[in-house]
Scaffold this motif. Structure first.
Motif, PDB file in Angstrom:
ATOM      1  N   HIS A  62       0.863  -1.190   0.000  1.00 27.54           N
ATOM      2  CA  HIS A  62       0.000   0.000   0.000  1.00 27.54           C
ATOM      3  C   HIS A  62       0.894   1.233   0.000  1.00 27.54           C
ATOM      4  O   HIS A  62       2.079   1.160   0.310  1.00 27.54           O
ATOM      5  N   TRP A  63       0.277   2.375  -0.328  1.00 26.79           N
ATOM      6  CA  TRP A  63       1.079   3.580  -0.545  1.00 26.79           C
ATOM      7  C   TRP A  63       1.163   4.468   0.687  1.00 26.79           C
ATOM      8  O   TRP A  63       1.050   5.688   0.585  1.00 26.79           O
ATOM      9  N   PRO A  92      -1.452  -1.942  -5.467  1.00 26.89           N
ATOM     10  CA  PRO A  92      -2.918  -1.886  -5.494  1.00 26.89           C
ATOM     11  C   PRO A  92      -3.431  -0.741  -6.358  1.00 26.89           C
ATOM     12  O   PRO A  92      -2.644   0.052  -6.893  1.00 26.89           O
ATOM     13  N   LYS A  93      -4.746  -0.636  -6.457  1.00 25.32           N
ATOM     14  CA  LYS A  93      -5.422   0.415  -7.217  1.00 25.32           C
ATOM     15  C   LYS A  93      -4.802   1.773  -6.884  1.00 25.32           C
ATOM     16  O   LYS A  93      -4.567   2.082  -5.720  1.00 25.32           O
ATOM     17  N   LYS A 137      -7.550  -4.841   4.586  1.00 25.34           N
ATOM     18  CA  LYS A 137      -8.364  -3.732   5.134  1.00 25.34           C
ATOM     19  C   LYS A 137      -7.472  -2.798   5.947  1.00 25.34           C
ATOM     20  O   LYS A 137      -7.090  -3.094   7.074  1.00 25.34           O
ATOM     21  N   HIS A 138      -7.110  -1.676   5.322  1.00 28.37           N
ATOM     22  CA  HIS A 138      -6.172  -0.777   6.015  1.00 28.37           C
ATOM     23  C   HIS A 138      -6.431   0.695   5.686  1.00 28.37           C
ATOM     24  O   HIS A 138      -5.570   1.531   5.876  1.00 28.37           O
ATOM     25  N   GLY A 139      -7.614   1.011   5.186  1.00 26.28           N
ATOM     26  CA  GLY A 139      -7.862   2.389   4.789  1.00 26.28           C
ATOM     27  C   GLY A 139      -7.594   2.561   3.308  1.00 26.28           C
ATOM     28  O   GLY A 139      -8.483   2.318   2.491  1.00 26.28           O
ATOM     29  N   PRO A 140      -6.365   2.913   2.897  1.00 21.89           N
ATOM     30  CA  PRO A 140      -6.104   3.033   1.455  1.00 21.89           C
ATOM     31  C   PRO A 140      -6.124   1.644   0.803  1.00 21.89           C
ATOM     32  O   PRO A 140      -6.019   0.645   1.520  1.00 21.89           O
ATOM     33  N   PRO A 141      -6.266   1.588  -0.544  1.00 20.70           N
ATOM     34  CA  PRO A 141      -6.216   0.269  -1.187  1.00 20.70           C
ATOM     35  C   PRO A 141      -4.945  -0.475  -0.765  1.00 20.70           C
ATOM     36  O   PRO A 141      -3.857   0.102  -0.785  1.00 20.70           O
ATOM     37  N   SER A 142      -5.106  -1.702  -0.328  1.00 18.48           N
ATOM     38  CA  SER A 142      -3.929  -2.451   0.154  1.00 18.48           C
ATOM     39  C   SER A 142      -4.096  -3.924  -0.179  1.00 18.48           C
ATOM     40  O   SER A 142      -5.219  -4.422  -0.295  1.00 18.48           O
ATOM     41  N   VAL A 143      -2.980  -4.583  -0.356  1.00 12.24           N
ATOM     42  CA  VAL A 143      -2.989  -6.012  -0.699  1.00 12.24           C
ATOM     43  C   VAL A 143      -1.948  -6.758   0.132  1.00 12.24           C
ATOM     44  O   VAL A 143      -0.990  -6.164   0.628  1.00 12.24           O
ATOM     45  N   ALA A 144      -2.179  -8.061   0.259  1.00 10.52           N
ATOM     46  CA  ALA A 144      -1.161  -8.960   0.814  1.00 10.52           C
ATOM     47  C   ALA A 144      -0.743  -9.883  -0.319  1.00 10.52           C
ATOM     48  O   ALA A 144      -1.479 -10.061  -1.293  1.00 10.52           O
ATOM     49  N   PHE A 145       0.459 -10.459  -0.193  1.00 12.18           N
ATOM     50  CA  PHE A 145       0.990 -11.280  -1.285  1.00 12.18           C
ATOM     51  C   PHE A 145       1.331 -12.692  -0.812  1.00 12.18           C
ATOM     52  O   PHE A 145       1.674 -12.893   0.356  1.00 12.18           O
ATOM     53  N   ASN A 241      -6.240   0.624  12.101  1.00 13.65           N
ATOM     54  CA  ASN A 241      -6.305  -0.431  11.053  1.00 13.65           C
ATOM     55  C   ASN A 241      -5.059  -1.304  11.020  1.00 13.65           C
ATOM     56  O   ASN A 241      -4.499  -1.565   9.945  1.00 13.65           O
ATOM     57  N   HIS A 242      -4.603  -1.730  12.187  1.00 13.42           N
ATOM     58  CA  HIS A 242      -3.415  -2.587  12.283  1.00 13.42           C
ATOM     59  C   HIS A 242      -3.727  -3.874  13.035  1.00 13.42           C
ATOM     60  O   HIS A 242      -4.707  -3.959  13.770  1.00 13.42           O
ATOM     61  N   LEU A 243      -2.827  -4.842  12.854  1.00 13.21           N
ATOM     62  CA  LEU A 243      -2.902  -6.100  13.598  1.00 13.21           C
ATOM     63  C   LEU A 243      -2.181  -5.955  14.937  1.00 13.21           C
ATOM     64  O   LEU A 243      -1.239  -5.168  15.053  1.00 13.21           O
ATOM     65  N   THR A 244      -2.576  -6.752  15.897  1.00  9.30           N
ATOM     66  CA  THR A 244      -1.738  -6.945  17.085  1.00  9.30           C
ATOM     67  C   THR A 244      -0.908  -8.210  16.843  1.00  9.30           C
ATOM     68  O   THR A 244      -1.232  -9.025  15.962  1.00  9.30           O
TER      69      THR A 244
END
Ligand SMILES: [Zn+2]
Ligand SMILES: [Zn+2]
Length: 297
Positions: A62-63, A92-93, A137-145, A241-244
């Motif tokens: 993500h950016w 991402p987008k 799910k992090h606010g801006p368009p984001s992806v995992a790989f 919008n982060h993981l623990t």
């Protein structure tokens, strides 16, 4: 043939004396894939005795600044180093537009580069690798790989020697699973080949816990996740919008991954064992990495 992962930067949004912003290098047989490129990543390459000119691909999750601010400088260095390859960049987008905007800083980037805007599914297939992405799910368009080393049929050299089979085009047929006749004798592919299962590395950076995280991590040999927050700050993690670290461990457990690596380590915790220990309670095979750590999968 095992992938090697170099953790060029393991910090979170604010760097520390010992932790640079996020950047992960995946290397395997001529492929050098950079996942995210936080500020200062090109110096981290130097510290790791690696050359960025060997890069083949860049994957952007993500950016946000801590994942991409190293990109303009890195691209300029590649241009000044007479980079001869075509750099494949995936994000991402919005990635195409953002790369254009980067040119305000860098000027025209004088290297060959293909920019791929991706969402979900398989984004690249080579002879050795398959790379896929899923939205987070992090606010801006984001992806995992997920980067998969594809399953291979390999030749057993000892068995070849025993059956006196010399190198030649017939080996290719055997590797393709076809039985052959060699010097008048039938040779079955099963006699001299074995199946080498692939290896899967999944990378989940900044995100809330979500079902796609379990999907992309499914049965990973190595799962790499962010760990910005401790479970004691779960409300804060949620609002940012982060993981623990505990949620990262839940993802590892539920996805039946084999090993979990915590990176993007929260600078707010002077003692990082807080994060490691809470993850280990849920998923034992967990490590927390430092800058320039190298892990073979
Ligand atoms: Zn981040
Ligand atoms: Zn972020």
């Amino acid at each position: 043939m095992n992938p090697k992962i170099t953790f060029l930067g393991t910090g979170d949004a604010i760097p520390t004396r010992s932790r640079n912003h996020t950047a992960i290098l995946y290397s395997l047989a001529g492929e050098n894939i950079l996942i995210d490129c936080g500020e200062g990543t090109q110096r981290q390459f130097r510290k790791a005795n690696l050359s960025p000119t060997k890069l083949t691909r860049i994957l952007i999750t993500h950016w946000h600044g801590d994942h991409i601010l190293g990109l303009p400088g890195l691209l300029q260095t590649l241009a000044m180093s007479d980079y001869q390859r075509t750099l494949e960049l995936y994000g991402p987008k919005g990635t195409k537009k953002t790369i254009e905007q980067l040119k305000i800083i860098t000027g025209n980037i004088k290297i060959n580069m293909n920019v791929h805007e991706i969402s979900s599914g398989i984004i690249e297939k080579t002879n050795d690798l398959e790379i896929s992405a899923l939205s987070m799910k992090h606010g801006p368009p984001s992806v995992a790989f997920a980067i998969n080393v594809r399953d291979k049929i390999r030749l057993d050299k000892a068995k070849m020697k025993k059956l006196k089979i010399k190198p030649g085009p017939h080996l290719k047929q055997l590797q393709e699973g076809k039985d052959i006749t060699y010097e008048g004798k039938k040779v079955k592919t099963s006699q001299i080949t074995y199946h080498q299962p692939g290896k899967k590395v999944a990378i989940i950076m900044d995100t809330l816990f979500n079902p796609n995280a379990l999907k992309i991590a499914n049965k990973a040999d190595l799962l790499i996740t962010e760990s910005s927050f401790s479970q004691q700050d779960v409300a804060l993690a949620q609002s940012h919008n982060h993981l623990t670290a505990a949620q990262a461990a839940e993802i590892a457990k539920l996805s039946k991954s084999k090993k979990l690596i915590l990176t993007h380590v929260g600078q707010r915790y002077p003692d990082k064992s807080v994060l490691l220990n809470e993850a280990k309670k849920i998923f034992k095979n967990t490590e927390l990495v430092r800058d320039l750590d190298v892990i073979e999968v």
